[in-house]
Design a protein around this motif. Structure first.
Motif, PDB file in Angstrom:
ATOM      1  N   GLN A 198      40.410 -79.995  -8.809  1.00  0.00           N
ATOM      2  CA  GLN A 198      40.812 -79.489  -7.493  1.00  0.00           C
ATOM      3  C   GLN A 198      41.260 -80.585  -6.539  1.00  0.00           C
ATOM      4  O   GLN A 198      41.974 -80.313  -5.575  1.00  0.00           O
ATOM      5  N   SER A 199      40.824 -81.816  -6.790  1.00  0.00           N
ATOM      6  CA  SER A 199      41.338 -82.888  -5.934  1.00  0.00           C
ATOM      7  C   SER A 199      42.691 -83.389  -6.449  1.00  0.00           C
ATOM      8  O   SER A 199      43.504 -83.894  -5.677  1.00  0.00           O
ATOM      9  N   MET A 200      42.928 -83.217  -7.745  1.00  0.00           N
ATOM     10  CA  MET A 200      44.228 -83.654  -8.275  1.00  0.00           C
ATOM     11  C   MET A 200      45.344 -82.689  -7.903  1.00  0.00           C
ATOM     12  O   MET A 200      46.489 -83.101  -7.725  1.00  0.00           O
ATOM     13  N   THR A 201      45.021 -81.414  -7.771  1.00  0.00           N
ATOM     14  CA  THR A 201      46.073 -80.448  -7.436  1.00  0.00           C
ATOM     15  C   THR A 201      46.670 -80.738  -6.060  1.00  0.00           C
ATOM     16  O   THR A 201      47.825 -80.403  -5.811  1.00  0.00           O
TER      17      THR A 201
ATOM     18  N   TRP B  83      47.128 -73.069 -12.285  1.00  0.00           N
ATOM     19  CA  TRP B  83      47.593 -74.332 -12.862  1.00  0.00           C
ATOM     20  C   TRP B  83      47.383 -74.277 -14.368  1.00  0.00           C
ATOM     21  O   TRP B  83      46.340 -73.809 -14.837  1.00  0.00           O
ATOM     22  N   SER B  84      48.385 -74.761 -15.088  1.00  0.00           N
ATOM     23  CA  SER B  84      48.295 -74.710 -16.546  1.00  0.00           C
ATOM     24  C   SER B  84      47.795 -76.043 -17.099  1.00  0.00           C
ATOM     25  O   SER B  84      48.133 -77.115 -16.587  1.00  0.00           O
ATOM     26  N   MET B  85      46.994 -75.964 -18.142  1.00  0.00           N
ATOM     27  CA  MET B  85      46.403 -77.167 -18.717  1.00  0.00           C
ATOM     28  C   MET B  85      46.676 -77.229 -20.216  1.00  0.00           C
ATOM     29  O   MET B  85      46.649 -76.205 -20.900  1.00  0.00           O
ATOM     30  N   ALA B  86      46.921 -78.428 -20.691  1.00  0.00           N
ATOM     31  CA  ALA B  86      47.049 -78.651 -22.132  1.00  0.00           C
ATOM     32  C   ALA B  86      45.840 -79.442 -22.599  1.00  0.00           C
ATOM     33  O   ALA B  86      45.532 -80.496 -22.033  1.00  0.00           O
ATOM     34  N   LEU B  87      45.162 -78.905 -23.608  1.00  0.00           N
ATOM     35  CA  LEU B  87      43.986 -79.585 -24.147  1.00  0.00           C
ATOM     36  C   LEU B  87      44.385 -80.388 -25.371  1.00  0.00           C
ATOM     37  O   LEU B  87      45.022 -79.852 -26.280  1.00  0.00           O
ATOM     38  N   ILE B  88      44.018 -81.657 -25.386  1.00  0.00           N
ATOM     39  CA  ILE B  88      44.280 -82.452 -26.574  1.00  0.00           C
ATOM     40  C   ILE B  88      42.946 -82.868 -27.168  1.00  0.00           C
ATOM     41  O   ILE B  88      42.158 -83.573 -26.520  1.00  0.00           O
ATOM     42  N   GLY B  89      42.724 -82.420 -28.390  1.00  0.00           N
ATOM     43  CA  GLY B  89      41.448 -82.659 -29.054  1.00  0.00           C
ATOM     44  C   GLY B  89      40.641 -81.379 -29.096  1.00  0.00           C
ATOM     45  O   GLY B  89      40.162 -80.910 -28.069  1.00  0.00           O
ATOM     46  N   PRO B 144      56.095 -77.379 -20.211  1.00  0.00           N
ATOM     47  CA  PRO B 144      55.279 -78.365 -19.485  1.00  0.00           C
ATOM     48  C   PRO B 144      53.914 -77.806 -19.098  1.00  0.00           C
ATOM     49  O   PRO B 144      53.740 -76.594 -18.946  1.00  0.00           O
ATOM     50  N   ALA B 145      52.986 -78.706 -18.940  1.00  0.00           N
ATOM     51  CA  ALA B 145      51.658 -78.345 -18.426  1.00  0.00           C
ATOM     52  C   ALA B 145      51.423 -79.139 -17.151  1.00  0.00           C
ATOM     53  O   ALA B 145      51.918 -80.255 -17.000  1.00  0.00           O
ATOM     54  N   ASP B 146      50.666 -78.562 -16.234  1.00  0.00           N
ATOM     55  CA  ASP B 146      50.388 -79.261 -14.984  1.00  0.00           C
ATOM     56  C   ASP B 146      49.353 -80.353 -15.177  1.00  0.00           C
ATOM     57  O   ASP B 146      49.415 -81.408 -14.553  1.00  0.00           O
ATOM     58  N   VAL B 147      48.402 -80.085 -16.052  1.00  0.00           N
ATOM     59  CA  VAL B 147      47.284 -81.004 -16.241  1.00  0.00           C
ATOM     60  C   VAL B 147      47.061 -81.235 -17.730  1.00  0.00           C
ATOM     61  O   VAL B 147      47.185 -80.296 -18.523  1.00  0.00           O
ATOM     62  N   GLY B 148      46.737 -82.445 -18.097  1.00  0.00           N
ATOM     63  CA  GLY B 148      46.329 -82.744 -19.460  1.00  0.00           C
ATOM     64  C   GLY B 148      44.840 -82.982 -19.523  1.00  0.00           C
ATOM     65  O   GLY B 148      44.287 -83.695 -18.674  1.00  0.00           O
ATOM     66  N   VAL B 165      51.729 -89.154 -20.140  1.00  0.00           N
ATOM     67  CA  VAL B 165      52.466 -89.820 -19.065  1.00  0.00           C
ATOM     68  C   VAL B 165      53.963 -89.777 -19.346  1.00  0.00           C
ATOM     69  O   VAL B 165      54.770 -89.450 -18.468  1.00  0.00           O
ATOM     70  N   ARG B 166      54.323 -90.062 -20.584  1.00  0.00           N
ATOM     71  CA  ARG B 166      55.729 -90.059 -20.975  1.00  0.00           C
ATOM     72  C   ARG B 166      56.356 -88.675 -20.796  1.00  0.00           C
ATOM     73  O   ARG B 166      57.551 -88.555 -20.500  1.00  0.00           O
ATOM     74  N   CYS B 167      55.549 -87.652 -20.941  1.00  0.00           N
ATOM     75  CA  CYS B 167      56.058 -86.280 -20.803  1.00  0.00           C
ATOM     76  C   CYS B 167      56.061 -85.815 -19.347  1.00  0.00           C
ATOM     77  O   CYS B 167      56.363 -84.656 -19.063  1.00  0.00           O
ATOM     78  N   GLY B 168      55.678 -86.683 -18.448  1.00  0.00           N
ATOM     79  CA  GLY B 168      55.747 -86.319 -17.033  1.00  0.00           C
ATOM     80  C   GLY B 168      54.513 -85.631 -16.492  1.00  0.00           C
ATOM     81  O   GLY B 168      54.518 -85.147 -15.359  1.00  0.00           O
ATOM     82  N   VAL B 169      53.438 -85.597 -17.273  1.00  0.00           N
ATOM     83  CA  VAL B 169      52.186 -85.019 -16.767  1.00  0.00           C
ATOM     84  C   VAL B 169      51.633 -85.955 -15.699  1.00  0.00           C
ATOM     85  O   VAL B 169      51.524 -87.161 -15.922  1.00  0.00           O
ATOM     86  N   LYS B 170      51.321 -85.409 -14.528  1.00  0.00           N
ATOM     87  CA  LYS B 170      50.917 -86.246 -13.396  1.00  0.00           C
ATOM     88  C   LYS B 170      49.429 -86.132 -13.067  1.00  0.00           C
ATOM     89  O   LYS B 170      48.954 -86.751 -12.106  1.00  0.00           O
ATOM     90  N   ALA B 171      48.713 -85.328 -13.824  1.00  0.00           N
ATOM     91  CA  ALA B 171      47.268 -85.181 -13.590  1.00  0.00           C
ATOM     92  C   ALA B 171      46.565 -85.083 -14.928  1.00  0.00           C
ATOM     93  O   ALA B 171      46.923 -84.248 -15.766  1.00  0.00           O
ATOM     94  N   ILE B 172      45.589 -85.953 -15.131  1.00  0.00           N
ATOM     95  CA  ILE B 172      44.886 -86.018 -16.413  1.00  0.00           C
ATOM     96  C   ILE B 172      43.382 -86.057 -16.170  1.00  0.00           C
ATOM     97  O   ILE B 172      42.896 -86.812 -15.329  1.00  0.00           O
ATOM     98  N   LEU B 173      42.693 -85.203 -16.909  1.00  0.00           N
ATOM     99  CA  LEU B 173      41.230 -85.217 -16.881  1.00  0.00           C
ATOM    100  C   LEU B 173      40.774 -85.767 -18.221  1.00  0.00           C
ATOM    101  O   LEU B 173      40.991 -85.131 -19.257  1.00  0.00           O
ATOM    102  N   ASN B 174      40.182 -86.935 -18.202  1.00  0.00           N
ATOM    103  CA  ASN B 174      39.847 -87.629 -19.446  1.00  0.00           C
ATOM    104  C   ASN B 174      38.356 -87.603 -19.738  1.00  0.00           C
ATOM    105  O   ASN B 174      37.554 -88.119 -18.970  1.00  0.00           O
ATOM    106  N   TYR B 175      38.005 -87.000 -20.868  1.00  0.00           N
ATOM    107  CA  TYR B 175      36.616 -86.954 -21.312  1.00  0.00           C
ATOM    108  C   TYR B 175      36.279 -88.091 -22.271  1.00  0.00           C
ATOM    109  O   TYR B 175      35.117 -88.263 -22.638  1.00  0.00           O
ATOM    110  N   ALA B 176      37.284 -88.836 -22.702  1.00  0.00           N
ATOM    111  CA  ALA B 176      37.020 -89.922 -23.651  1.00  0.00           C
ATOM    112  C   ALA B 176      36.458 -91.131 -22.913  1.00  0.00           C
ATOM    113  O   ALA B 176      36.906 -91.454 -21.818  1.00  0.00           O
ATOM    114  N   PRO B 177      35.479 -91.796 -23.517  1.00  0.00           N
ATOM    115  CA  PRO B 177      34.811 -92.921 -22.840  1.00  0.00           C
ATOM    116  C   PRO B 177      35.626 -94.209 -22.886  1.00  0.00           C
ATOM    117  O   PRO B 177      35.240 -95.182 -23.523  1.00  0.00           O
ATOM    118  N   ILE B 178      36.748 -94.213 -22.205  1.00  0.00           N
ATOM    119  CA  ILE B 178      37.547 -95.441 -22.086  1.00  0.00           C
ATOM    120  C   ILE B 178      38.037 -95.595 -20.656  1.00  0.00           C
ATOM    121  O   ILE B 178      38.134 -94.617 -19.910  1.00  0.00           O
TER     122      ILE B 178
END
Lengths: 213, 213
Positions: A198-201, B83-89, B144-148, B165-178
DNA sequence: TTCTGTGAACGGATTCACAGCA
DNA sequence: TGCTGTGAATCCGTTCACAGAA
């Protein structure tokens, strides 16, 4: 070791530790604040200042011994021991948390699990029996846990947190979407993916491109 | 509406919105910054200053109309749309994220899911087919998806984020520990329960009481 | 020369305090 | 009187810049 170390500093130390662990397994023996900062997207001065709260771990002209600095950070953060966790809430979310493989390798172990649903109480998840949340207080006083993990519905979360606090639990990881009230001496961290979205939107809304409906 | 609003302010707005939504369903028509602050553990001045970046929403002597302020915040944050989201993994973690019931009611919808495991590709999770992550780029450019949402192993996460990023996604929620590297115009939020725990142990370590072994 | 450790300078967010309106 | 909106003051974390050690 001063007592008034900013909390943001403490929150960065595990990030450094994680990067150093990776560097160590990659065989890097030494790293400069410059290179570590580039790796993490942090300024070198930030790293040096953060570390300076705890001591002098580097060698001028060389940098930091990766292994040694990692050991120091583990010492500082208390990561060279096991911590026990009590999970409250064994619904979909709670079970996913239990099954998450990331805690164990870092020394975080589930010591007990609790739920309010009579259908779940008594059930085993792996080798962990689900206790009745009504007995949470007694169970915790009998066998304390270092950390409480809250995965109950939002409506129940504050009450559960109050109970944990009453039992002397000083660290709580809360997955419920509430702004929980808690004493200053109890540390609480919020895992809240919806707030993050919600903060990213806010920023997405201000971009030209939009997704097709 | 100034452009240089501090990010911390933006991150607090959803917190306010959530509290207001609760107040609205509880039938509260009006609330003061005082009372809202007490509810959230935030100072009244903080709330007033935050809101003042966006306009004047209160009435002196009265406070804020709960419904009206909530609407304003939804407007500001862009929460009055989907908002549409694409899940990877789509491993254990990815599936848990898909099944989490908290996203839908807030307007966040999974539009696509991807995995690298040939055994999973083609499978359906609910009504969502798992696509091959090798086709992620093509799929995103096509739809396109709004969020990855990144839920792949740590070793793969940076590459996936680079692709998003290359696909133009401007908001990412990352669950991976990096600590993922990303351009400044791409917003990234980290969900990292282990880091949260590791910063709390710093304080636990300094307490007298210890858990029995 | 290279890079740490650190006081000093800086910048930005929070809090204060009060004018002004209901 | 009660509470908002906001410039000013304050506080606090980050960055600078350099002395000093390898």
């Amino acid at each position: 070791m001063p007592i008034d170390i900013p909390e943001v500093v403490i929150e960065r130390l595990p990030v450094y530790a994680r990067a150093l662990a990776l560097l160590a397994t990659d065989g890097h023996a030494v790293i400069s604040s410059q290179d570590l900062g580039a790796e993490l997207g942090v300024t070198p001065a930030q790293i040096r200042k953060d570390l300076s709260y705890f001591g002098k771990f580097g060698k001028q002209g060389r940098g930091y011994n990766v292994r040694k600095l990692l050991d120091e950070l583990y010492q500082i953060l208390g990561l060279n021991r096991e911590w026990s966790m009590a999970l409250i809430g064994t619904g979909r979310l709670g079970r996913a948390i239990l099954e998450y493989q990331g805690f164990g390798p870092q020394g975080f172990r589930f010591a007990a699990a609790f739920d309010a649903d009579p259908a779940s109480v008594g059930e085993m998840i792996g080798d962990l029996p689900i206790g009745d949340v009504a007995n949470l207080e007694a169970a915790l006083l009998n066998q304390p846990a270092d950390v409480g993990i809250v995965a109950v519905p939002a409506s129940e979360a504050q009450a559960v947190i109050d109970t944990l606090v009453r039992c002397g639990v000083k660290a709580i990881l809360n997955y419920a979407p509430i702004a929980a009230r808690h004493p200053a001496d109890v540390h609480l961290r919020q895992i809240d993916p919806v707030l993050a979205l919600q903060s990213m939107t806010y920023y997405l809304k201000r971009l030209p491109r939009a997704t097709a409906p």
